[in-house]
Design an enzyme around this catalytic site. Structure first.
Site, mmCIF file in Angstrom:
data_model
loop_
_atom_site.group_PDB
_atom_site.id
_atom_site.type_symbol
_atom_site.label_atom_id
_atom_site.label_comp_id
_atom_site.label_asym_id
_atom_site.label_seq_id
_atom_site.Cartn_x
_atom_site.Cartn_y
_atom_site.Cartn_z
ATOM 1 N N LYS A 142 0.858 -1.181 0.000
ATOM 2 C CA LYS A 142 0.000 0.000 0.000
ATOM 3 C C LYS A 142 0.897 1.236 0.000
ATOM 4 O O LYS A 142 1.998 1.229 0.579
ATOM 5 C CB LYS A 142 -0.930 -0.023 1.215
ATOM 6 C CG LYS A 142 -1.986 -1.122 1.140
ATOM 7 C CD LYS A 142 -3.002 -0.867 0.025
ATOM 8 C CE LYS A 142 -4.089 -1.924 -0.005
ATOM 9 N NZ LYS A 142 -5.085 -1.687 -1.075
ATOM 10 N N LYS A 202 -12.495 -7.111 -8.970
ATOM 11 C CA LYS A 202 -13.069 -7.611 -7.716
ATOM 12 C C LYS A 202 -14.541 -7.838 -7.973
ATOM 13 O O LYS A 202 -15.260 -6.887 -8.334
ATOM 14 C CB LYS A 202 -12.885 -6.568 -6.608
ATOM 15 C CG LYS A 202 -11.431 -6.327 -6.254
ATOM 16 C CD LYS A 202 -11.270 -5.127 -5.373
ATOM 17 C CE LYS A 202 -9.810 -4.988 -4.971
ATOM 18 N NZ LYS A 202 -9.513 -3.657 -4.437
#
Ligand code: MG
Length: 375
Positions: free
Chosen positions: A164, A263
């Site tokens: 991240k 997703k």
């Protein structure tokens, strides 16, 4: 398929083993919605995990539960649904609300595959093969803690690591990571924390040989991403921006993107995930499957999607459910079977379902909706 007679929906909030920090916040409790649909043909389960707050996208678990209860379930009850596409047609009056729609769409596919008595990955045209998985690390207290975690992951055989990335956890971190691990495969995920005015940051990153940069700019943008891609060498991977087949078509049209992270929750379910993958494949964009801190039910579903041909270019984000939950709300657990590798279930349907007791324990709201209750 027989008529859909009853739908149970659950809004769950379950504690995670450790918090997960991204550019938009820190998750300690993972919230999700689960849907169970019933017909004479049997039942199917769907899980969708938009997080507790609308920070990743405009949706939240509480919002998705409300939209399911008030608008989406009534549109589906009493309908004879013969395909995922037809299910989406029934729901199309409701704009957006992708995570909410995904719970029903995925539950329908689970029911459909169970009725065929076949594993879902087989029903959608996937191949029986090892599912390559990578590992992702959130923003940590110190860079040393991150370096230790990466060491552990590489020692365990993970083939790629996602980091991240945020304005406060930026180039200097990547410089240290690359210095310590000169040959490992890394990419970064920005979760839409930057603007085109930050292009200099991404130009600087070009020297660190990242596999890709995931969603650097606004959550619903395509044009600025295309402009940034023209200015840097590292491939951009779109995530939040691709919420529908229409957005995928436009991304292909722009002609500069090589990667899309799909997703199932973000795009409204498996039906739309399959369509986005098809559009990307035809347009020369490779896909891989991202994660939303799902239980093993959602992870098994992600593995089904990752078994498709256009998903083989890069390991997906589908790690073991035990990495985040103990106990996990769904069974059997989703486990790795080798270094960086998961296996497809041979069970009919998705291959996992919630444990009813744990589901009840972690539910903050639940509702049973039938044809009678909406009339
Ligand atoms: Mg992402």
């Amino acid at each position: 398929m027989p008529l859909i007679e009853k739908i149970e929906i659950y809004h769950v909030a379950r504690p995670m083993l450790k918090s997960y920090k991204t550019s938009f916040g820190t998750e300690r409790i993972a919230e999700a919605v689960f849907a169970k649909i019933y017909s004479e043909a049997g039942y199917g389960w769907g899980e969708s995990s938009p997080f507790g707050q609308p920070y990743f996208s405009s949706e939240s678990a509480a919002g998705a539960f409300l939209v399911l209860k008030k608008f989406l379930c009534p549109l589906l009850l009493g309908k004879d649904v013969i395909s995922g596409r037809q299910l989406q047609q029934h729901l199309r009056a409701v704009k957006g609300n992708y995570f909410a729609k995904a719970a029903l769409d995925i539950a329908w596919w689970d029911m459909y595959a169970r009725r065929l008595d076949r594993p879902l990955w087989q029903v959608i045209g996937g191949k029986q093969r090892p599912i390559k998985t990578g590992v992702a690390f959130g923003i940590m207290e110190t860079v040393d803690a991150l370096l230790d975690s990466i060491s552990g992951a590489l020692d365990a055989g993970f083939e790629r690591v996602k980091l991240k990335f945020s304005p406060a956890w930026a180039v200097d971190v990547i410089k240290k990571v690359r210095h310590k691990f000169p040959d490992a495969i890394f990419h970064i995920d920005c979760n839409s924390a930057f603007t085109l005015g930050d292009a200099h940051i991404f130009k600087e990153l070009d020297q660190y040989n990242l596999a890709m940069i995931e969603q650097p700019l606004q959550h619903d943008d395509l044009l600025d991403h295309a402009e940034l891609q023209k200015q840097i060498c590292t491939p951009i991977c779109l995530d939040e921006s691709i919420v529908s087949p229409d957005k995928a078509r436009k991304a292909v049209h722009l002609g500069v993107f090589k990667w899309v992270n799909i997703k199932p929750g973000r795009v409204g379910g498996l039906t739309e995930a399959l369509e986005i993958n098809r559009i990307c494949q035809q347009g020369g964009i490779q896909c891989w499957v991202g994660g939303m801190l799902e239980s093993s039910l959602g992870r098994h579903l992600c593995a089904c999607l990752a078994s498709l041909d256009n998903m083989q270019g890069y390991p997906s984000d589908i790690t073991a459910s035990s990495r985040y939950y103990n106990p996990d709300i769904s069974k059997p657990p989703f486990e790795l079977v080798g270094p960086s590798t998961a296996a497809l279930s041979e069970q009919p349907g998705i291959g996992a379902e919630p444990d009813q007791q744990l589901l009840e324990k972690f539910s903050v709201q639940k509702e049973t909706i039938t044809c009678e209750t909406i009339n």
